[in-house]
Design a protein around this motif. Structure first.
Motif, short mmCIF file in Angstrom:
data_model
loop_
_atom_site.label_atom_id
_atom_site.label_comp_id
_atom_site.label_asym_id
_atom_site.label_seq_id
_atom_site.Cartn_x
_atom_site.Cartn_y
_atom_site.Cartn_z
N ALA A 106 0.82 -1.21 0.00
CA ALA A 106 0.00 0.00 0.00
C ALA A 106 0.86 1.26 0.00
CB ALA A 106 -0.91 -0.01 1.23
N GLY A 107 0.45 2.21 -0.84
CA GLY A 107 1.09 3.52 -0.83
C GLY A 107 2.44 3.57 -1.52
N ARG A 108 2.75 2.58 -2.34
CA ARG A 108 4.08 2.57 -2.97
C ARG A 108 4.04 2.92 -4.45
NH1 ARG A 108 8.29 2.48 0.75
NH2 ARG A 108 7.83 1.00 2.40
N VAL A 109 2.91 3.35 -4.96
CA VAL A 109 2.87 3.92 -6.32
C VAL A 109 2.91 5.43 -6.18
CG1 VAL A 109 1.51 4.23 -8.41
CG2 VAL A 109 1.59 1.98 -7.31
N ARG A 148 5.31 12.02 -0.78
CA ARG A 148 5.97 12.58 0.41
C ARG A 148 6.74 11.48 1.16
NH1 ARG A 148 4.37 17.55 2.40
NH2 ARG A 148 4.92 16.80 4.47
N THR A 149 6.07 10.37 1.44
CA THR A 149 6.75 9.33 2.21
C THR A 149 7.91 8.72 1.41
OG1 THR A 149 5.07 7.73 1.54
CG2 THR A 149 4.76 8.77 3.68
N PRO A 156 3.51 11.88 5.97
CA PRO A 156 2.52 11.82 4.89
C PRO A 156 1.74 13.11 4.68
CG PRO A 156 2.03 10.18 6.61
CD PRO A 156 3.26 10.92 7.05
N GLY A 157 1.72 13.99 5.66
CA GLY A 157 0.94 15.23 5.52
C GLY A 157 -0.54 14.93 5.46
#
Ligand code: ZN
Length: 382
Positions: free
Chosen positions: A253-256, A328-329, A335-336
């Motif tokens: 998750a969140g790696r694209v 961001r990450t 992550p803001g």
């Protein structure tokens, strides 16, 4: 108004901003204290977009001293609140001049650092760039460039197979996130680079050794390693839909990380332009060399988000994360987004995910205007 946060959509929220920060995200209406701004829909509120790979747009060129300031204003209309001006391999004096002038406008999107796409790249995978500006790792040159930069170089695209683990470690010790790109690395070399601390891949599939079932190459290594951050140019041209879906399916998750890789002629009228020592032709959504090879993109980040929903079968909240939190990450920032206490760098989008309003530090810096001649329809009109 719905709120996108962490890949989830929170329906009907009320958001307050004060002193540059998000002070409330509430399911019930909240009284705004004096000085606070109530952000309201209709539509979706998301953390602001962050473009970690952008060379220019509408004639503004990161390599031309002074243009980053104009670019930082221009990017607001894409919902971009922060970006990494991306410099390319060039003679040392040109690089130094560009880096020393890479400052944003205080009323524009934030310059969060600089992405150096090179110069330690592989001539075997130059993409659109003339490889004569690529070079072997040079510690002294690197130090000079870092010292010249107005904002820290925080991300570097490297052909990691051309650097030793010790050299990669030196760059990391300088606080750089390393991204594998313009690389001819084999599967094994790519894995070794990941072991040596490379955590990211630049424009996945493009300018790297492709996948063959007996020679999986850098692409195979990326698909095999789900916890790497992968840049994706989702302009509909650089990566086929199936390839984009395969990439997304292999990421945790969140790696694209959606990027534009947009170049200075992007957003200009169709025609011929010059950039980075090359002649480029803009035609519709494509920017190409005369050979037909793609030369960066004319993409906007908000259009990439919409295509992610369409192509990747993900929810709007997941697509929005690919343009806001994931970039961001991927460069080591928090992550803001829509957490109480976070800096209020936000984008309000309409239900079709087109930006309506962009806030930087809690201040409205851009708003989509209705053209003056478009009057409201008189009541009773169809
Ligand atoms: Zn690029």
């Amino acid at each position: 108004m719905d709120v996108a946060s962490g890949g989830r959509m929170l329906p009907r929220r009320h958001v307050l901003v004060a002193n540059g920060r998000v002070t409330a995200v509430s399911a019930t209406p909240v009284q705004a204290p004096s000085g606070a701004l109530t952000v309201d829909g209709p539509g979706v509120l998301s953390g602001g977009f962050v473009d970690t790979h952008v060379h220019g747009r509408r004639g503004f060129d990161v390599m031309r001293p002074g243009d980053v300031e104009s670019l930082s204003l221009d990017l607001l209309s894409q919902g971009v609140t922060g970006f990494l001006p991306t410099v390319v391999a060039a003679p040392a004096d040109d690089l130094s001049a560009a880096l020393s002038a890479a400052r944003g406008n205080p009323r524009g999107a934030r310059v969060l650092g600089i992405h150096a796409e090179g110069p330690f790249l592989s001539p075997d995978q130059p993409g659109m760039f003339p490889p004569d500006a690529f070079r072997d790792y040079d510690r002294a040159l690197w130090r000079d460039l870092q010292a010249a930069a107005a904002s820290p170089i925080c991300l570097m695209t490297v052909a990691a197979e051309r650097l030793t683990p010790a050299q990669l470690a030196e760059l990391q010790a300088d606080g750089i996130t390393l991204s594998l790109g313009h690389t001819n690395a084999s599967y094994e070399e790519a894995l070794a680079a990941f072991d040596a601390g490379v955590t990211r891949v630049t424009h996945a599939y493009n300018a790297m050794r492709g996948f063959h079932h007996r020679d999986p190459g850098a692409v195979g290594a990326l698909l095999d390693q789900g916890d790497l951050d992968a840049e994706l140019i989702l302009d509909g041209l650089h990566v086929a839909r199936a390839s984009a879906r395969i990439l997304a399916a292999t990421r945790t998750a969140g790696r694209v990380v959606l990027i534009t890789d947009s170049v200075p002629p992007a957003g200009c009228l169709d025609g011929d332009y010059a950039w980075a020592g090359r002649r480029l032709r803009v035609s519709g959504d494509a920017v190409r060399l005369s050979s037909g090879r793609l030369a960066g993109s004319a993409l906007t980040l908000d259009a990439a988000v919409r295509r992610a929903v369409d192509w990747l079968d993900v929810s709007p909240a997941v697509a929005l994360r690919m343009a806001s939190e994931a970039p961001r990450t991927s460069i080591g920032l928090d992550p803001g987004g829509l957490q109480t206490g976070e800096v209020a760098d936000l984008v309000l989008l309409d239900p079709q995910l087109r930006p309506r309003m962009t806030l930087v530090g809690g201040v409205v810096r851009w708003r989509r205007m209705r053209p003056k001649h478009c009057a409201n329809a008189p009541s009773g009109a169809d």
